[in-house]
Scaffold this active site. Structure first.
Site, PDB file in Angstrom:
ATOM      1  N   TYR A 151      11.107  -2.551  28.596  1.00  0.00           N
ATOM      2  CA  TYR A 151       9.668  -2.463  28.849  1.00  0.00           C
ATOM      3  C   TYR A 151       8.963  -3.818  28.870  1.00  0.00           C
ATOM      4  O   TYR A 151       7.762  -3.883  29.014  1.00  0.00           O
ATOM      5  CB  TYR A 151       8.986  -1.533  27.842  1.00  0.00           C
ATOM      6  CG  TYR A 151       9.254  -1.890  26.395  1.00  0.00           C
ATOM      7  CD1 TYR A 151       8.767  -3.073  25.844  1.00  0.00           C
ATOM      8  CD2 TYR A 151       9.988  -1.045  25.577  1.00  0.00           C
ATOM      9  CE1 TYR A 151       9.013  -3.412  24.539  1.00  0.00           C
ATOM     10  CE2 TYR A 151      10.249  -1.380  24.260  1.00  0.00           C
ATOM     11  CZ  TYR A 151       9.762  -2.563  23.750  1.00  0.00           C
ATOM     12  OH  TYR A 151      10.018  -2.907  22.455  1.00  0.00           O
ATOM     13  N   CYS A 176      15.265  21.510 -21.106  1.00  0.00           N
ATOM     14  CA  CYS A 176      16.068  21.327 -19.905  1.00  0.00           C
ATOM     15  C   CYS A 176      16.318  22.682 -19.249  1.00  0.00           C
ATOM     16  O   CYS A 176      16.806  23.607 -19.911  1.00  0.00           O
ATOM     17  CB  CYS A 176      17.391  20.665 -20.279  1.00  0.00           C
ATOM     18  SG  CYS A 176      18.567  20.634 -18.931  1.00  0.00           S
ATOM     19  N   GLU A 228       2.283   3.308  27.640  1.00  0.00           N
ATOM     20  CA  GLU A 228       3.717   3.527  27.420  1.00  0.00           C
ATOM     21  C   GLU A 228       3.935   4.167  26.052  1.00  0.00           C
ATOM     22  O   GLU A 228       3.246   3.807  25.098  1.00  0.00           O
ATOM     23  CB  GLU A 228       4.463   2.175  27.431  1.00  0.00           C
ATOM     24  CG  GLU A 228       4.220   1.354  28.679  1.00  0.00           C
ATOM     25  CD  GLU A 228       5.009   0.034  28.660  1.00  0.00           C
ATOM     26  OE1 GLU A 228       5.763  -0.207  27.693  1.00  0.00           O
ATOM     27  OE2 GLU A 228       4.854  -0.737  29.621  1.00  0.00           O
ATOM     28  N   LYS A 286      -1.409   3.854  17.230  1.00  0.00           N
ATOM     29  CA  LYS A 286      -0.424   4.571  16.413  1.00  0.00           C
ATOM     30  C   LYS A 286      -0.854   6.018  16.202  1.00  0.00           C
ATOM     31  O   LYS A 286      -2.041   6.313  16.124  1.00  0.00           O
ATOM     32  CB  LYS A 286      -0.313   3.900  15.037  1.00  0.00           C
ATOM     33  CG  LYS A 286       0.289   2.513  15.065  1.00  0.00           C
ATOM     34  CD  LYS A 286       1.781   2.599  14.869  1.00  0.00           C
ATOM     35  CE  LYS A 286       2.403   1.276  14.481  1.00  0.00           C
ATOM     36  NZ  LYS A 286       2.362   0.972  13.074  1.00  0.00           N
ATOM     37  N   CYS A 334      16.668  15.329 -20.522  1.00  0.00           N
ATOM     38  CA  CYS A 334      17.364  16.342 -21.304  1.00  0.00           C
ATOM     39  C   CYS A 334      18.135  15.610 -22.393  1.00  0.00           C
ATOM     40  O   CYS A 334      18.800  14.609 -22.132  1.00  0.00           O
ATOM     41  CB  CYS A 334      18.317  17.098 -20.384  1.00  0.00           C
ATOM     42  SG  CYS A 334      19.565  18.013 -21.285  1.00  0.00           S
ATOM     43  N   LYS A 386       5.296   4.378  22.502  1.00  0.00           N
ATOM     44  CA  LYS A 386       5.789   3.320  21.614  1.00  0.00           C
ATOM     45  C   LYS A 386       7.067   3.842  20.958  1.00  0.00           C
ATOM     46  O   LYS A 386       7.025   4.727  20.095  1.00  0.00           O
ATOM     47  CB  LYS A 386       4.729   2.973  20.567  1.00  0.00           C
ATOM     48  CG  LYS A 386       5.096   1.766  19.739  1.00  0.00           C
ATOM     49  CD  LYS A 386       3.893   1.311  18.919  1.00  0.00           C
ATOM     50  CE  LYS A 386       4.194   0.054  18.139  1.00  0.00           C
ATOM     51  NZ  LYS A 386       5.299   0.185  17.195  1.00  0.00           N
ATOM     52  N   ASP A 431      10.194   4.226  18.668  1.00  0.00           N
ATOM     53  CA  ASP A 431      10.432   3.827  17.281  1.00  0.00           C
ATOM     54  C   ASP A 431      11.890   3.410  17.099  1.00  0.00           C
ATOM     55  O   ASP A 431      12.727   4.187  16.645  1.00  0.00           O
ATOM     56  CB  ASP A 431      10.070   4.986  16.341  1.00  0.00           C
ATOM     57  CG  ASP A 431       9.841   4.492  14.930  1.00  0.00           C
ATOM     58  OD1 ASP A 431       9.845   3.260  14.719  1.00  0.00           O
ATOM     59  OD2 ASP A 431       9.649   5.336  14.035  1.00  0.00           O
ATOM     60  N   CYS A 480      25.094  19.476 -21.545  1.00  0.00           N
ATOM     61  CA  CYS A 480      24.364  19.891 -20.344  1.00  0.00           C
ATOM     62  C   CYS A 480      25.272  19.843 -19.113  1.00  0.00           C
ATOM     63  O   CYS A 480      25.824  18.790 -18.792  1.00  0.00           O
ATOM     64  CB  CYS A 480      23.168  18.962 -20.138  1.00  0.00           C
ATOM     65  SG  CYS A 480      22.203  19.435 -18.706  1.00  0.00           S
ATOM     66  N   CYS A 524      20.398  23.503 -19.384  1.00  0.00           N
ATOM     67  CA  CYS A 524      21.164  23.832 -20.589  1.00  0.00           C
ATOM     68  C   CYS A 524      20.289  24.306 -21.742  1.00  0.00           C
ATOM     69  O   CYS A 524      20.806  24.739 -22.762  1.00  0.00           O
ATOM     70  CB  CYS A 524      22.004  22.632 -21.020  1.00  0.00           C
ATOM     71  SG  CYS A 524      21.025  21.299 -21.736  1.00  0.00           S
TER      72      CYS A 524
HETATM   73  S1  IVH Z   1       5.430  -4.409  24.041  1.00  0.00           S
HETATM   74  C1  IVH Z   1       4.148  -8.820  23.005  1.00  0.00           C
HETATM   75  N1  IVH Z   1       6.049  -1.914  24.545  1.00  0.00           N
HETATM   76  O1  IVH Z   1       6.574  -2.099  19.038  1.00  0.00           O
HETATM   77  C2  IVH Z   1       4.314  -7.362  22.827  1.00  0.00           C
HETATM   78  N2  IVH Z   1       6.522  -2.773  22.392  1.00  0.00           N
HETATM   79  O2  IVH Z   1       4.579  -3.166  17.191  1.00  0.00           O
HETATM   80  C3  IVH Z   1       5.665  -6.878  23.103  1.00  0.00           C
HETATM   81  N3  IVH Z   1       7.645  -1.152  20.927  1.00  0.00           N
HETATM   82  O3  IVH Z   1       8.061  -5.216  18.549  1.00  0.00           O
HETATM   83  C4  IVH Z   1       5.884  -5.478  22.752  1.00  0.00           C
HETATM   84  N4  IVH Z   1       7.734   0.496  22.370  1.00  0.00           N
HETATM   85  O4  IVH Z   1       9.593  -3.175  18.915  1.00  0.00           O
HETATM   86  C5  IVH Z   1       6.038  -2.900  23.618  1.00  0.00           C
HETATM   87  N5  IVH Z   1       6.594   0.247  25.150  1.00  0.00           N
HETATM   88  C6  IVH Z   1       6.586  -0.726  24.255  1.00  0.00           C
HETATM   89  C7  IVH Z   1       7.116  -0.541  22.982  1.00  0.00           C
HETATM   90  C8  IVH Z   1       7.058  -1.586  22.063  1.00  0.00           C
HETATM   91  C9  IVH Z   1       8.049   0.099  21.162  1.00  0.00           C
HETATM   92  C10 IVH Z   1       7.809  -1.869  19.656  1.00  0.00           C
HETATM   93  C11 IVH Z   1       8.472  -3.211  19.776  1.00  0.00           C
HETATM   94  C12 IVH Z   1       7.472  -4.175  19.239  1.00  0.00           C
HETATM   95  C13 IVH Z   1       6.640  -3.307  18.354  1.00  0.00           C
HETATM   96  C14 IVH Z   1       5.277  -3.882  18.136  1.00  0.00           C
END
Ligand code: IVH
Length: 715
Positions: free
Chosen positions: A241, A436, A129, A331, A454, A131, A133, A460, A439
């Site tokens: 999710y 500066c 999935e 990551k 400055c 991740k 942000d 200035c 000035c």
């Molecule tokens: S699963 C027990 N799935 O990432 C684990 N987390 O670093 C539950 N996040 O706190 C998290 N996308 O805020 C999961 N597809 C995804 C996610 C996701 C973003 C975030 C979430 C979590 C953090 C963990």
């Protein structure tokens, strides 16, 4: 900053136990501080990659010295305790965090660990999935109705944001399904689309409101609003999710991918990129594909989450401390790109601080075109960190260098390294300007400070508005009808650029015509000129304070004024002291005399001399002195009725202002105190005096009316 923590931190293998203990404490404090900044204030102070590095180091040290592991270590907790203001919600099932993988190998190791744990011959199906942000949210539904929404908080207790969440269109208030579990906690990520974030920031900036650093902070800040209507006006979105408590599962042999499909059916938006993978290669291919499309996606992602698909496997795998064994986050590396640093410009701030900025050949980093990067200060350019340790392995930055820039977590790009192989042999080191750029005044850098400033305080243009505001402030010239608002306006119009211009306004008014300004009439203009004229006679201490010399506040201005007595003596002494200025120091008699004034230390003395060593300041002051007359300071008289006595003024004074009373008392040798004690000689009580008066009576201190005080000091 980035390479510093890596190069400066001692090798973990070489750490002794006592050193490890200290290091753990340091890391713990740092991580807790960053957690608070990130989770409670929505204002992270360091890039995510640096934060991860701190956590990894902490975990590595704890792994080497398990006896030093304490239950309160950040490795055993998630996030930060809930912020004040929202009520607390206990999660039925804790909202834990994810372990991280930083390389393909670490993803392979994760899958092997799962296989070993479950004793599986074959690789289990894995859901990959994106991740997202944003910030995670837990939604509690009872009999299909939303009853509570909570942020993650510290993983166990979050903030109740139910009212705010009800304004988010992506989150159903009732679940659409024939059979629904009696109770369920459904979870996912609140986020903001990139283009919505940019538009919101533009609106915020125009309205003079908070501008957010990135879509994540913007989503967090928008959700956690006391006023629900503010949240409603913000374009928040949600991807589901995960889940916490489920009284029953809506299917037989549930899996992650079937649950995601169910979340979609009951009314949530599920991320369309999610893919079921059957090998590590599949999973890594997903990571690479989505990584390439990262900039083009309409929302920010910071990696990929891999989850074991079968929920019975998930249950068997369980958790280790703060993260599940059945999932891991892969990551993305901080986004970096190589470009050429064409030029270093110096920006001058409102208080004279000179900040170097790298002008780069435009380069796209993480989907954003980067052209500038901050270089902080002279030391940073030289490769020295704020604590004196080497930065970038001590490599300096030069105009013409090829550099690696990074945008990570926040929007301010940084220079990570210099590509030394590409540095032309004859490229000269960068010389930080000692003048500066705005000035032309000379710049000064105080001992122990990284910043060059400055010294052209009075002239200035970069500092003008701030200095002029100070010049007319209450303890300085204090001109009626000439406050911050008027200063800004007159400066914008180019009418007042330096202090002397205030006093020539009247003479120039035939041309300026202030009376034509909105909100002004002939009377108000006449009153303004009268108020300005009234200040053509000014006490020396007020004048000195008004100059805005660094470190010279009201108190130091008084010390200087009392010591020199008159403007002529003061100026002659300052001229002599400034002439004694050499790169090796200042041995002039005038400087020694200044430095010896009780209460004036080296830092103040140097700042005063820096000011007078700049001819432009002296010029501006001369122009001002042609317009005004400076009253000599009456030396504190030792033979007055109140000399050596301690006086407290309290209540509403009607015959004189508090400042006037204080100045008069001090001129006559009295000490003015803020609170009443046995040492107080007189309490001068105006109308409605309160506890100080009561205390004076209790202690038997003499209490005077304003008139009695005037009589005592001779009017
Ligand atoms: S699963 C027990 N799935 O990432 C684990 N987390 O670093 C539950 N996040 O706190 C998290 N996308 O805020 C999961 N597809 C995804 C996610 C996701 C973003 C975030 C979430 C979590 C953090 C963990």
């Amino acid at each position: 900053m980035i390479s510093k923590s890596k190069t400066a931190a001692p090798d973990i293998d070489k750490l002794t136990k006592p050193k490890a203990k200290v290091e753990l404490m340091r890391l713990r404090l740092a991580i807790e501080g960053h957690d608070k900044a990130y989770y409670q204030d929505d204002a992270p102070k360091i890039p995510d990659a640096d934060y991860d590095a701190l956590r990894r180091r902490l975990e590595a040290i704890e792994a080497k010295f398990p006896e030093l592991l304490s239950a309160s270590s950040p490795s055993q907790t998630v996030g930060a305790a809930p912020a004040r203001g929202f009520s607390k919600v206990q999660h039925a099932v804790p909202m834990l965090s994810l372990g991280n993988a930083f390389s393909d190998d670490e993803v392979g190791e994760f899958v092997e660990r799962v296989q070993r744990f479950l004793k599986l011959e074959d690789i289990p199906a894995i859901v990959a999935e994106p991740k997202i942000d944003g910030l995670s949210l837990s939604l509690r539904y009872e009999n299909g109705t939303l009853v509570r929404a909570a942020t993650r908080g510290d993983g166990f207790t979050g903030e109740d944001v139910t009212a705010n969440v009800r304004t988010i269109a992506d989150i159903p208030t009732t679940l659409k399904a024939k059979t629904i579990p009696a109770a369920c906690e459904l979870r996912g990520e609140v986020y903001m689309l990139k283009h919505d974030f940019l538009a919101l920031n533009k609106r915020q900036e125009e309205a003079g409101d908070t501008v957010f650093a990135n879509p994540r902070n913007s989503a967090a800040g928008s959700l956690r609003q006391k006023d629900v209507e503010v949240t409603r006006s913000r374009p928040l979105k949600f991807f589901a999710y995960a889940w916490g408590e489920m009284s029953d599962y809506p299917m037989e042999s549930p899996t992650q991918h079937a649950m995601l499909a169910w979340l979609g059916e009951v009314g949530f938006t599920v991320n369309p990129e999610i893919t079921l993978c059957h090998s590590v290669d599949d999973a890594l291919a997903f990571y690479r594909r989505i990584g390439e499309r990262r900039a083009a996606l309409p929302y920010d992602i910071d990696g990929v989450v891999y989850k074991v698909d079968r929920l019975d496997y998930q249950a068997r795998l369980g958790f280790v401390s703060r993260s599940p064994r059945w999932a891991i986050a892969h990551k993305f590396a901080a986004e970096q790109a190589t470009t050429v640093l064409e030029k270093i410009d110096i920006q001058v701030g409102r208080t004279g601080a000179m900040t170097p900025v790298a002008r780069l050949q435009p380069v796209t980093v993480g989907g954003v075109v980067v052209q500038n990067a901050t270089l902080h200060n002279e030391d940073y350019i030289k490769g020295v960190g704020s604590d004196g340790s080497p930065l970038r392995d001590g490599v300096d930055i030069r105009e013409g260098d090829t550099v690696v820039v990074q945008r990570a977590g926040d929007v301010i790009p940084q220079i990570v390294t210099v590509v030394l192989d590409k540095r032309p042999a004859d490229l000269p080191a960068y010389k930080f300007p000692h003048k500066c750029p705005v000035c032309g005044s000379h710049a000064a850098r105080e001992e122990g400070e990284a910043v060059w400033r400055c010294t052209g305080a009075l002239i200035c243009p970069a500092q003008a508005v701030e200095r002029l505001k100070h010049f007319v402030s209450r303890l300085a010239f204090d001109i009626d009808g000439l406050g911050e608002k008027q200063i800004v306006l007159f400066h914008e119009r180019g009418w007042v650029k330096a202090p002397a211009d205030i006093f020539t306004l009247k003479a120039r008014n035939a041309e300026l015509k202030l009376e034509n300004l909105e909100g002004y009439g002939e009377t108000s203009v006449r009153n303004l000129f009268a108020a300005i004229d009234a200040r053509r006679n000014i006490e020396l201490n007020r004048l000195i304070f008004a100059l805005g010399i660094r470190h010279v506040g009201e108190g130091n201005a008084k010390l200087l004024a009392r010591h020199y007595g008159s403007i002529d003596v003061f100026l002659a002494a300052m001229r002599a002291a400034a002439e004694g200025q050499t790169p090796e120091g200042n041995t002039s008699e005038a400087y020694q005399d200044l430095d010896n004034i009780a209460g004036i230390g080296d830092v103040v003395a140097e700042a005063v001399v820096e000011f007078f060593a700049e001819p432009r300041n002296v010029g501006a002051l001369d122009a001002l002195l042609r317009e005004i007359e400076v009253l000599p300071v009456e030396q504190a008289k030792q033979d007055t009725a109140v000399a050596g006595k301690t006086v407290v003024f309290t209540g509403a004074l009607t015959k004189f202002t508090r400042d006037e009373a204080k100045a008069a008392a001090e001129r006559l040798g009295a000490k003015v105190a803020g609170s009443v004690s046995k040492k107080t000689d007189y309490v001068v009580a105006g109308e409605d005096a309160g506890s100080k008066l009561t205390k004076a009576r209790d202690l038997g201190v003499a209490v005077l009316t304003e008139d009695e005080w005037l009589a005592l000091i001779g009017g």
